[in-house]
Design a protein around this motif. Structure first.
Motif, PDB file in Angstrom:
ATOM      1  N   PRO A 348      12.549 -58.754  76.655  1.00  0.00           N
ATOM      2  CA  PRO A 348      13.224 -60.071  76.795  1.00  0.00           C
ATOM      3  C   PRO A 348      12.409 -61.235  76.244  1.00  0.00           C
ATOM      4  O   PRO A 348      12.954 -62.123  75.581  1.00  0.00           O
ATOM      5  CB  PRO A 348      13.423 -60.185  78.318  1.00  0.00           C
ATOM      6  N   ALA A 349      11.100 -61.228  76.498  1.00  0.00           N
ATOM      7  CA  ALA A 349      10.273 -62.343  76.025  1.00  0.00           C
ATOM      8  C   ALA A 349      10.198 -62.396  74.508  1.00  0.00           C
ATOM      9  O   ALA A 349       9.923 -63.455  73.930  1.00  0.00           O
ATOM     10  CB  ALA A 349       8.871 -62.234  76.606  1.00  0.00           C
ATOM     11  N   ALA A 350      10.448 -61.255  73.845  1.00  0.00           N
ATOM     12  CA  ALA A 350      10.378 -61.210  72.386  1.00  0.00           C
ATOM     13  C   ALA A 350      11.668 -61.692  71.727  1.00  0.00           C
ATOM     14  O   ALA A 350      11.681 -61.958  70.527  1.00  0.00           O
ATOM     15  CB  ALA A 350      10.068 -59.790  71.919  1.00  0.00           C
ATOM     16  N   VAL A 351      12.740 -61.803  72.522  1.00  0.00           N
ATOM     17  CA  VAL A 351      14.032 -62.220  71.978  1.00  0.00           C
ATOM     18  C   VAL A 351      14.398 -63.635  72.439  1.00  0.00           C
ATOM     19  O   VAL A 351      15.063 -64.374  71.725  1.00  0.00           O
ATOM     20  CB  VAL A 351      15.139 -61.221  72.391  1.00  0.00           C
ATOM     21  N   ALA A 352      13.910 -64.007  73.621  1.00  0.00           N
ATOM     22  CA  ALA A 352      14.319 -65.284  74.227  1.00  0.00           C
ATOM     23  C   ALA A 352      14.032 -66.462  73.301  1.00  0.00           C
ATOM     24  O   ALA A 352      12.916 -66.614  72.797  1.00  0.00           O
ATOM     25  CB  ALA A 352      13.602 -65.483  75.565  1.00  0.00           C
ATOM     26  N   ARG A 354      14.851 -67.090  70.309  1.00  0.00           N
ATOM     27  CA  ARG A 354      14.759 -66.910  68.850  1.00  0.00           C
ATOM     28  C   ARG A 354      16.036 -67.347  68.131  1.00  0.00           C
ATOM     29  O   ARG A 354      15.971 -68.017  67.095  1.00  0.00           O
ATOM     30  CB  ARG A 354      14.470 -65.449  68.515  1.00  0.00           C
ATOM     31  N   SER A 355      17.188 -66.986  68.671  1.00  0.00           N
ATOM     32  CA  SER A 355      18.426 -67.361  67.976  1.00  0.00           C
ATOM     33  C   SER A 355      18.624 -68.867  67.974  1.00  0.00           C
ATOM     34  O   SER A 355      19.148 -69.424  67.012  1.00  0.00           O
ATOM     35  CB  SER A 355      19.625 -66.664  68.640  1.00  0.00           C
ATOM     36  N   ARG A 356      18.166 -69.551  69.033  1.00  0.00           N
ATOM     37  CA  ARG A 356      18.328 -71.004  69.078  1.00  0.00           C
ATOM     38  C   ARG A 356      17.465 -71.695  68.030  1.00  0.00           C
ATOM     39  O   ARG A 356      17.759 -72.829  67.629  1.00  0.00           O
ATOM     40  CB  ARG A 356      17.989 -71.521  70.477  1.00  0.00           C
ATOM     41  N   ARG A 357      16.425 -71.020  67.595  1.00  0.00           N
ATOM     42  CA  ARG A 357      15.616 -71.599  66.514  1.00  0.00           C
ATOM     43  C   ARG A 357      16.417 -71.715  65.231  1.00  0.00           C
ATOM     44  O   ARG A 357      16.142 -72.571  64.390  1.00  0.00           O
ATOM     45  CB  ARG A 357      14.379 -70.734  66.255  1.00  0.00           C
ATOM     46  N   PHE A 358      17.420 -70.835  65.087  1.00  0.00           N
ATOM     47  CA  PHE A 358      18.243 -70.848  63.872  1.00  0.00           C
ATOM     48  C   PHE A 358      19.620 -71.453  64.136  1.00  0.00           C
ATOM     49  O   PHE A 358      20.550 -71.270  63.355  1.00  0.00           O
ATOM     50  CB  PHE A 358      18.387 -69.420  63.342  1.00  0.00           C
ATOM     51  N   ASN A 359      19.768 -72.138  65.281  1.00  0.00           N
ATOM     52  CA  ASN A 359      20.979 -72.892  65.609  1.00  0.00           C
ATOM     53  C   ASN A 359      22.231 -72.025  65.730  1.00  0.00           C
ATOM     54  O   ASN A 359      23.309 -72.403  65.285  1.00  0.00           O
ATOM     55  CB  ASN A 359      21.220 -74.008  64.582  1.00  0.00           C
ATOM     56  N   PHE A 360      22.101 -70.835  66.311  1.00  0.00           N
ATOM     57  CA  PHE A 360      23.269 -70.041  66.651  1.00  0.00           C
ATOM     58  C   PHE A 360      22.882 -69.112  67.794  1.00  0.00           C
ATOM     59  O   PHE A 360      21.709 -68.991  68.149  1.00  0.00           O
ATOM     60  CB  PHE A 360      23.780 -69.240  65.446  1.00  0.00           C
ATOM     61  N   SER A 361      23.868 -68.518  68.395  1.00  0.00           N
ATOM     62  CA  SER A 361      23.612 -67.556  69.467  1.00  0.00           C
ATOM     63  C   SER A 361      24.554 -66.379  69.286  1.00  0.00           C
ATOM     64  O   SER A 361      25.619 -66.506  68.681  1.00  0.00           O
ATOM     65  CB  SER A 361      23.811 -68.194  70.841  1.00  0.00           C
ATOM     66  N   THR A 362      24.165 -65.231  69.837  1.00  0.00           N
ATOM     67  CA  THR A 362      24.980 -64.025  69.730  1.00  0.00           C
ATOM     68  C   THR A 362      25.082 -63.367  71.100  1.00  0.00           C
ATOM     69  O   THR A 362      24.251 -63.589  71.980  1.00  0.00           O
ATOM     70  CB  THR A 362      24.365 -63.028  68.737  1.00  0.00           C
ATOM     71  N   ASP A 363      26.129 -62.550  71.260  1.00  0.00           N
ATOM     72  CA  ASP A 363      26.285 -61.805  72.504  1.00  0.00           C
ATOM     73  C   ASP A 363      25.111 -60.856  72.716  1.00  0.00           C
ATOM     74  O   ASP A 363      24.652 -60.657  73.848  1.00  0.00           O
ATOM     75  CB  ASP A 363      27.595 -61.012  72.481  1.00  0.00           C
ATOM     76  N   ALA A 364      24.634 -60.254  71.639  1.00  0.00           N
ATOM     77  CA  ALA A 364      23.506 -59.330  71.758  1.00  0.00           C
ATOM     78  C   ALA A 364      22.251 -60.064  72.226  1.00  0.00           C
ATOM     79  O   ALA A 364      21.560 -59.626  73.153  1.00  0.00           O
ATOM     80  CB  ALA A 364      23.258 -58.636  70.424  1.00  0.00           C
ATOM     81  N   GLY A 365      21.924 -61.182  71.572  1.00  0.00           N
ATOM     82  CA  GLY A 365      20.754 -61.939  71.969  1.00  0.00           C
ATOM     83  C   GLY A 365      20.853 -62.441  73.390  1.00  0.00           C
ATOM     84  O   GLY A 365      19.857 -62.479  74.132  1.00  0.00           O
ATOM     85  N   HIS A 366      22.052 -62.846  73.812  1.00  0.00           N
ATOM     86  CA  HIS A 366      22.268 -63.329  75.176  1.00  0.00           C
ATOM     87  C   HIS A 366      21.909 -62.253  76.188  1.00  0.00           C
ATOM     88  O   HIS A 366      21.352 -62.548  77.257  1.00  0.00           O
ATOM     89  CB  HIS A 366      23.734 -63.740  75.327  1.00  0.00           C
ATOM     90  N   ARG A 367      22.194 -61.002  75.867  1.00  0.00           N
ATOM     91  CA  ARG A 367      21.896 -59.904  76.789  1.00  0.00           C
ATOM     92  C   ARG A 367      20.439 -59.470  76.705  1.00  0.00           C
ATOM     93  O   ARG A 367      19.781 -59.268  77.725  1.00  0.00           O
ATOM     94  CB  ARG A 367      22.829 -58.718  76.502  1.00  0.00           C
ATOM     95  N   PHE A 368      19.931 -59.317  75.495  1.00  0.00           N
ATOM     96  CA  PHE A 368      18.563 -58.817  75.353  1.00  0.00           C
ATOM     97  C   PHE A 368      17.530 -59.775  75.931  1.00  0.00           C
ATOM     98  O   PHE A 368      16.514 -59.340  76.473  1.00  0.00           O
ATOM     99  CB  PHE A 368      18.250 -58.538  73.879  1.00  0.00           C
ATOM    100  N   GLU A 369      17.758 -61.090  75.823  1.00  0.00           N
ATOM    101  CA  GLU A 369      16.753 -62.019  76.345  1.00  0.00           C
ATOM    102  C   GLU A 369      16.759 -62.062  77.864  1.00  0.00           C
ATOM    103  O   GLU A 369      15.856 -62.634  78.467  1.00  0.00           O
ATOM    104  CB  GLU A 369      16.962 -63.408  75.762  1.00  0.00           C
ATOM    105  N   ARG A 370      17.750 -61.444  78.494  1.00  0.00           N
ATOM    106  CA  ARG A 370      17.796 -61.356  79.949  1.00  0.00           C
ATOM    107  C   ARG A 370      17.417 -59.968  80.453  1.00  0.00           C
ATOM    108  O   ARG A 370      17.098 -59.814  81.630  1.00  0.00           O
ATOM    109  CB  ARG A 370      19.191 -61.722  80.450  1.00  0.00           C
ATOM    110  N   GLY A 371      17.458 -58.988  79.575  1.00  0.00           N
ATOM    111  CA  GLY A 371      17.041 -57.642  79.945  1.00  0.00           C
ATOM    112  C   GLY A 371      18.186 -56.649  79.897  1.00  0.00           C
ATOM    113  O   GLY A 371      19.226 -56.857  80.535  1.00  0.00           O
ATOM    114  N   VAL A 372      18.014 -55.577  79.118  1.00  0.00           N
ATOM    115  CA  VAL A 372      19.014 -54.514  78.990  1.00  0.00           C
ATOM    116  C   VAL A 372      18.347 -53.185  79.352  1.00  0.00           C
ATOM    117  O   VAL A 372      17.183 -52.939  79.005  1.00  0.00           O
ATOM    118  CB  VAL A 372      19.593 -54.462  77.559  1.00  0.00           C
ATOM    119  N   ASP A 373      19.076 -52.357  80.062  1.00  0.00           N
ATOM    120  CA  ASP A 373      18.577 -51.071  80.564  1.00  0.00           C
ATOM    121  C   ASP A 373      17.946 -50.244  79.441  1.00  0.00           C
ATOM    122  O   ASP A 373      18.566 -49.994  78.404  1.00  0.00           O
ATOM    123  CB  ASP A 373      19.742 -50.317  81.198  1.00  0.00           C
TER     124      ASP A 373
END
Length: 807
Positions: A348-352, A354-373
């Motif tokens: 999560p810390a490696a993804v949190a 990052r997408s906002r640095r490029f001015n967009f967000s994705t469903d995948a990034g939203h999940r990975f930055e919070r933690g996925v099994d």
């Protein structure tokens, strides 16, 4: 998170109504933000098949159709006149029978179908588009149904339209609920209803091809699983049940391979990516990007990378943005015949962020930055693979599962006694242990304690309070008793020498100013021009490109409000704001209320523009000037004495700006807006602005009792001739600086500038008429004492300002 209720009930179907389910989720912390039906109310619309479609004899764009509505039309096929371009033999479509009611229109009334006559041909019903049923905005033709849809059944049953869409507003610690399965797991724990966990049978490999994978950055990726599937058909049709479910989750259908990936993400919470296998060069390397590398993403943007962003790369360079979005170079297309399916665990810390640095967000990034099994990756790849084989065909290869470093799940201990104290009601160890078991949390019991080992899908369970929250969530907040607070409530008494921020707000409002509230982040131009700040504090993730820096003054925000009002033809503007400003200050240390190196004082600022008063008959109209706003500032600070000294401010007129001095300290500025900026900001006339330190405005003198004077005051008027460059405050200070204490006040009441040839005046001189008030607390003033005091005052003025008595 949006999902249809019917999909949730396939995993867990408790015997409760839709409204009860919404209440249950909300009270468990999964706030139901919105509930809406899948389709609006309508009736009498059934599934029918077009048996015949011939040209209308009297209209080029109409067809006369014979349709079979099955049991809904026992008299046989019906004649329907239709103008849809896709009305053709063999398709199954919605048919509104005579007497059917279509969804309400703009007037809120349903539209009832009757027997009609179009260009001389009878029509016994109406064939419907998706837009006419208000299922979508598609009005390109009739809504075509799958060929196997039974004839005569209600369209609501055929498309499962008696369903409800739930929209949950999830807090960041509830990432395990970003899937239908995750929410079903919660519902099962809350209601005790059985959970139908899906079982995925491993796909049998039919070839040995694979892609070598190397994880260089274990702090970026902990696990990676993937496989190659040959012989896929990317032009296959996505099944209607997947398209419908994606649509009800707010996701449009793109292509079968993309749809499968999105479907599994909503179903299981597993973001994945599908590469075109032919476009992968050699091996895949998971690493941090190198400065200067670029990547064209699937959304068409080309981003510049650095070492703080993770990538999946091959020998040719980066192929995707780790955990966020795939790259365009390896994207699947209609020409793809072989794909590489991957799923990974990204820290999560490696993804949190990052997408906002490029001015967009994705469903995948939203999940990975919070933690996925991380444990279920192979099983979920099997699920994706099976869907690809079922929909697109193909031959699957072996699964390559690379494990580098998995998250460590540290046990967390719950003390039952502390849980009861924090929750505010008695709870037993049996109840706490029961909650953990219902949630699927492995636990061991001790004497008065329960130790839980968080499962792989729960990244939020780290401290004891997290477990306490789970206990009351599952037991139900409704069980909490109505207990008054035990701790005594003691009001904090404000010192008389200080007034509250609200009192200051009311005081400024009483001066006819209206309050505004503005963002603390502003345009960099405002800081450079109006605050004289060449190095403002930058915002890392601005909500809009112009709002890129933190403000160090309030003037820019007030001027922008003025411009907005002027654009709406406001005739008179008087506004103020109490807000925080931000500037660099190395002396500030980091505390609970401060950030090291950043000063964050509160200021009160105001702006006045236009007439000094509302239009009226009793007084001539004139525009507000410096002295009007200076008087407002004096009244705001009263009864504290304030001096105004000529000063400079980047936003104010260099000759019409003053610093407000209280107790020898400058607390702010008041002045006319700078002519240069008046022109640059396109203002018709210059406003008057002020900005003061809020703490200084809040301070006030405590009233001191003083006896009424026993003697009468004596007044003397003086006409003093001084140079034009003599400042008013310097002259007044010299006149009042009486060691004997007899001079109580000195007030300027007239200014006279002589003509060029006036006698007794040198060039550049003026006459100031001043009234002195003299008073003694002990004795009656005689003419001799008064004359001596006046002479001494004149002498002080002469020494300080070169003043002389006017002849």
């Amino acid at each position: 998170m949006q999902f249809p209720e019917s999909w949730l009930r396939e995993f867990c179907n408790p015997p409760i109504s839709t409204d009860q389910l919404a209440e249950l989720l909300t009270m468990a912390g999964l706030e139901v933000e919105e509930m809406q039906p899948v389709a609006p109310p309508f009736s009498g619309i059934v599934v029918a098949e077009i048996l015949e479609a011939v040209q209308h004899p009297n209209a080029d764009k109409l067809r006369v159709c014979k349709v079979d509505a099955g049991a809904a039309s026992p008299g046989g096929p019906l004649q329907i006149v239709c103008g849809a371009p896709n009305a053709r033999v063999g398709i199954r479509v919605p048919l509104a029978m005579v007497g059917a009611e279509l969804p309400p229109g703009e007037d809120g009334k349903p539209f009832k179908i009757g027997v009609g006559k179009l260009r001389g041909v009878d029509s016994f019903g109406m064939l419907c588009s998706a837009r006419e049923l208000k299922l979508s905005e598609d009005h390109g033709g009739l809504l075509e149904l799958p060929a196997g849809t039974p004839l005569g059944i209600s369209i609501r049953d055929a498309l499962k339209l008696d369903d409800t869409l739930f929209t949950l507003k999830l807090t960041p610690n509830l990432a395990h609920n970003l899937s239908v399965l995750g929410i079903a797991r919660e519902v099962s724990a809350l209601t005790g209803a059985p959970l139908n966990m899906p079982v995925f049978t491993p796909v049998k490999p039919t070839h040995d091809d694979n892609v070598p994978v190397r994880i260089e950055a274990t702090d970026l990726c902990g696990r990676w699983a993937g496989r190659v599937v040959h012989g896929v058909d990317p032009k296959a049709t996505t099944p209607a049940w997947i398209v419908d479910r994606l649509a009800r989750c707010g996701q449009r259908s793109v292509s079968p391979l993309v749809d499968i990936s999105n479907y599994v993400m909503f179903e299981l919470g597993r973001p994945s990516h599908i590469f075109d296998h032919a476009k992968i060069h050699d091996e895949l390397v998971i690493r941090w990007a190198k400065p200067g590398e670029t990547l064209k993403l699937l959304n068409g943007n080309t981003v510049e990378l650095d070492e703080k962003v993770g990538v999946v790369a091959d020998s040719a360079g980066p192929e995707s943005l780790a955990g966020i979005m795939g790259g365009d170079a390896s994207a699947v297309s209609d020409d793809t015949t072989s794909v590489y399916v991957e799923a990974a665990f990204w820290w999560p810390a490696a993804v949190a962020g990052r997408s906002r640095r490029f001015n967009f967000s994705t469903d995948a990034g939203h999940r990975f930055e919070r933690g996925v099994d991380a444990e279920t990756i192979p099983a979920h790849v099997e699920r994706i693979t099976q869907l690809i084989l079922d929909i697109c065909g193909g031959r699957a290869g072996p699964l390559n599962d690379v494990v580098a470093k998995l998250p460590e799940r540290k046990p967390v201990t719950l003390r039952v006694a502390r849980a009861a104290k924090v929750i505010g009601m008695p709870v037993t160890q049996e109840e706490c242990a029961g909650v953990m078991k219902r949630l699927g949390l492995a636990c061991t019991e001790g004497e008065g304690t329960i130790t839980v080992t968080p499962p792989s899908w729960r990244f939020d369970l780290q401290i004891e309070e997290d477990l306490i929250e789970e206990v009351i969530r599952v037991l139900g907040f409704g069980r909490l008793p109505d207990t008054p607070p035990v701790a005594p409530v003691t009001a904090r008494v404000r010192l008389e020498s200080s007034r509250s921020t609200h009192a200051v707000r009311r005081a400024v409002a009483a001066l006819d100013y209206q309050e505004t509230i503005n963002f603390s982040f502003v345009e960099a131009r405002w800081e450079h021009e109006l605050a004289g700040n060449p190095d403002p504090i930058k915002v890392l993730n601005p909500i809009a490109a112009p709002l890129a820096v933190m403000r160090s003054g309030l003037v820019g925000s007030l001027v922008q409000i003025l411009r907005n009002n002027l654009a709406r033809k406001a005739p008179r503007v008087r506004i103020f704001e109490i807000g925080r400003v931000f500037s660099r200050d190395a002396s500030v240390a980091s505390t609970l209320t401060s950030v090291a190196g950043v000063s964050q004082p509160l200021r009160v600022g105001g702006l006045a523009w236009g007439p000094v008063d509302q239009l009226q008959w009793g007084e001539a109209e004139r525009n507000v000037d410096f002295f009007d706003v200076k008087g407002d500032v004096e009244q705001l600070l009263a009864p504290r004495a304030v001096r105004f000294v000529a000063a400079e401010h980047p936003a104010m007129h260099p000759g019409r700006c003053a610093a407000a001095i209280v107790d020898g300290q400058a607390i702010g500025h008041v002045g006319e807006f700078h002519p240069r900026w008046r022109q640059a900001y396109e203002l018709p006339t210059a406003p008057i602005v002020f900005e003061l330190d809020l703490a200084a405005v809040q301070a006030r003198d405590v009233p001191q009792a003083q006896a009424l004077p026993r003697q009468q005051a004596a007044r003397r008027d003086l006409a003093l001739v001084v140079k034009e460059d003599v400042r008013h405050d310097v002259l007044m200070a010299a006149l009042r600086d009486d060691a004997t204490g007899l001079v109580r006040s000195a007030t300027l009441f007239d200014v006279y500038r002589p003509k060029a040839d006036a006698a007794d005046f040198a060039a550049g001189e003026r006459s100031l008429a001043v009234r002195l008030e003299l008073l003694s607390d002990d004795a009656t003033l005689t003419d001799e004492i008064i004359d001596a005091a006046v002479a001494a005052a004149i002498a002080r003025a002469t020494a300080a300002c070169g003043a002389r008595l006017r002849a």
